[in-house]
Design a protein around this motif. Structure first.
Motif, PDB file in Angstrom:
ATOM      1  N   ALA A   1       7.875   5.323 -10.879  1.00 14.21           N
ATOM      2  CA  ALA A   1       8.078   3.893 -10.644  1.00 14.21           C
ATOM      3  C   ALA A   1       9.531   3.637 -10.280  1.00 14.21           C
ATOM      4  O   ALA A   1      10.435   4.260 -10.840  1.00 14.21           O
ATOM      5  CB  ALA A   1       7.700   3.090 -11.888  1.00 14.21           C
ATOM      6  N   ALA A   2       9.755   2.752  -9.330  1.00 12.65           N
ATOM      7  CA  ALA A   2      11.115   2.446  -8.885  1.00 12.65           C
ATOM      8  C   ALA A   2      11.277   0.949  -8.694  1.00 12.65           C
ATOM      9  O   ALA A   2      10.337   0.254  -8.294  1.00 12.65           O
ATOM     10  CB  ALA A   2      11.411   3.177  -7.574  1.00 12.65           C
ATOM     11  N   GLY A   3      12.484   0.474  -8.963  1.00  9.37           N
ATOM     12  CA  GLY A   3      12.808  -0.908  -8.655  1.00  9.37           C
ATOM     13  C   GLY A   3      12.943  -1.070  -7.150  1.00  9.37           C
ATOM     14  O   GLY A   3      13.143  -0.100  -6.414  1.00  9.37           O
ATOM     15  N   VAL A   4      12.820  -2.301  -6.678  1.00 11.82           N
ATOM     16  CA  VAL A   4      12.870  -2.591  -5.249  1.00 11.82           C
ATOM     17  C   VAL A   4      14.072  -3.484  -4.961  1.00 11.82           C
ATOM     18  O   VAL A   4      14.283  -4.491  -5.643  1.00 11.82           O
ATOM     19  CB  VAL A   4      11.573  -3.282  -4.768  1.00 11.82           C
ATOM     20  N   VAL A   5      14.853  -3.091  -3.964  1.00 10.51           N
ATOM     21  CA  VAL A   5      16.024  -3.867  -3.566  1.00 10.51           C
ATOM     22  C   VAL A   5      15.976  -4.146  -2.074  1.00 10.51           C
ATOM     23  O   VAL A   5      15.280  -3.463  -1.322  1.00 10.51           O
ATOM     24  CB  VAL A   5      17.346  -3.132  -3.916  1.00 10.51           C
ATOM     25  N   LEU A   6      16.732  -5.146  -1.671  1.00 16.72           N
ATOM     26  CA  LEU A   6      16.961  -5.408  -0.259  1.00 16.72           C
ATOM     27  C   LEU A   6      18.423  -5.093   0.021  1.00 16.72           C
ATOM     28  O   LEU A   6      19.317  -5.683  -0.586  1.00 16.72           O
ATOM     29  CB  LEU A   6      16.659  -6.864   0.105  1.00 16.72           C
ATOM     30  N   VAL A   7      18.651  -4.116   0.884  1.00 18.60           N
ATOM     31  CA  VAL A   7      20.001  -3.745   1.305  1.00 18.60           C
ATOM     32  C   VAL A   7      20.309  -4.551   2.558  1.00 18.60           C
ATOM     33  O   VAL A   7      19.501  -4.590   3.488  1.00 18.60           O
ATOM     34  CB  VAL A   7      20.092  -2.234   1.614  1.00 18.60           C
TER      35      VAL A   7
END
Length: 192
Positions: A40-46
């Motif tokens: 499981a991974a967190g989601v970011v917007l770069v």
């Protein structure tokens, strides 16, 4: 000693083996992808501002799940970018960029910036609330759980990706009741 023709061809020319074909070490792309889907991974917007795109510049954005904290002193983070992607090319030239840690209610933003064959970045940002970072000039998504503005410290080529290590110059942690947007088994999810 016999040589596997597929392995010899791959090592001679340097390309990554096609899906389902084992690497020289015996791990296929499909098996590796399946194993990593269990993480499981967190989601970011770069995001970054491309001042050279058009007469007024243009914002660029990319959804990422390979984003981690690297160091507390100095504060460093790392994001993994696919070689040759728009963001990889832009951050090779533009040292300032930002990250918005997406909330579970922002699945539509993650999906929008992860689409293949997508619209221009200008259109993707059109109806998303954001403010411009004071240090990076990059968009910081409204409603994000946290925002970070960064300056590239190091770029490391790693297979078909580039690891971009950035020094965190500014942090925003707005008050929020929502949980993080997560990515698990090939889908966006939320905790709970």
């Amino acid at each position: 000693m016999q040589t596997n023709p597929a392995t010899a061809a791959a090592s001679a020319s340097g390309p990554v083996p096609a899906p389902g074909i084992p690497h020289a070490e015996g791990v296929s792309n499909d098996d590796f992808r399946a194993a990593m889907a269990k993480l499981a991974a967190g989601v970011v917007l770069v995001t970054a501002f491309d001042e050279d795109a058009g007469p007024h510049g243009e914002d660029a954005g990319m959804t990422a799940t390979a984003f981690v904290s690297v160091s507390l002193d100095p504060p460093l983070v790392m994001v993994s970018l696919r070689n040759g992607s728009r963001m990889d090319d832009l951050l090779a030239e533009q040292p300032l960029w930002a990250v918005s840690v997406l909330a579970e209610s922002q699945r539509h933003i993650a999906g929008r910036f992860a689409m293949k064959g997508r619209l221009s970045d200008r259109l993707l940002f059109e109806d998303i609330p954001y403010r411009r970072g004071t240090v990076s000039g990059a968009p910081l998504v409204g409603g994000a759980l946290a925002t970070l503005e960064c300056r590239t410290e190091q770029r490391v080529l790693a297979g078909d990706h580039t690891l971009v290590i950035g020094r965190v110059l500014e942090v925003g942690v707005p008050s929020s009741d929502g949980g993080p947007l997560m990515y698990f088994r090939g889908r966006y999810r939320h905790l709970g």
